[in-house]
Motif scaffolding. Structure first.
Motif, PDB file in Angstrom:
ATOM      1  N   TYR A  36       0.810  -1.214   0.000  1.00 53.83           N
ATOM      2  CA  TYR A  36       0.000   0.000   0.000  1.00 53.83           C
ATOM      3  C   TYR A  36       0.850   1.275   0.000  1.00 53.83           C
ATOM      4  N   GLU A  66     -14.708   3.462   6.101  1.00 52.74           N
ATOM      5  CA  GLU A  66     -14.745   2.968   4.716  1.00 52.74           C
ATOM      6  C   GLU A  66     -13.873   1.730   4.556  1.00 52.74           C
ATOM      7  N   GLU A  67     -12.708   1.748   5.180  1.00 54.58           N
ATOM      8  CA  GLU A  67     -11.789   0.611   5.087  1.00 54.58           C
ATOM      9  C   GLU A  67     -12.372  -0.614   5.790  1.00 54.58           C
ATOM     10  N   GLU A  70     -14.910  -2.107   3.568  1.00 54.29           N
ATOM     11  CA  GLU A  70     -14.263  -2.825   2.462  1.00 54.29           C
ATOM     12  C   GLU A  70     -13.775  -4.199   2.912  1.00 54.29           C
TER      13      GLU A  70
END
Length: 122
Positions: A36, A66-67, A70
């Motif tokens: 990443y 959000e992560e 996901e």
């Protein structure tokens, strides 16, 4: 100064700033080997001058949320493949010598990958 010299000087300057951030926050050096890390640096480069970086609040709330979502979707994808492929249940235990706590982690292995299931104090 040649173009090669200017690029080397810029790279050294960038390395200095990145290094200071790593040292200041105690980030392990192998974090630079994370898959990443290069996309993050590339995204910052593409944004160019004037881009405002994420604040600590944004990193700890909306961006983290959000992560997490996901990862939940990713694990759900794994789980959907389990009836077809089956899983191997894996457990891993460790103990904290200071607090005397013992913890068991449970993971599921399938051809799609490994997913963390739960952790239990024992």
């Amino acid at each position: 100064m040649t173009l090669k010299g200017k690029v080397k000087g810029t790279r050294n300057m960038l390395g200095g700033y990145v290094g200071k951030w790593f040292y200041d926050k105690g980030i392990p050096f192998d974090a630079a080997n994370s898959p990443y890390f290069p996309p993050m640096v590339n995204a910052i480069q593409r944004m160019g001058l004037g881009v405002k970086l994420s604040l600590a609040y944004e990193l700890s709330r909306p961006i983290l949320d959000e992560e997490v979502e996901e990862v939940r979707k990713w694990i759900e994808e794994y789980k959907q493949s389990w009836p077809r492929t089956g899983i191997t249940l894996i457990s891993d235990g460790w103990s904290n010598k200071v607090s005397k706590n013992e913890v068991l982690n449970f993971l599921a292995y399938s051809p799609k990958g490994i997913a963390f299931l739960s952790s239990k104090d024992v």
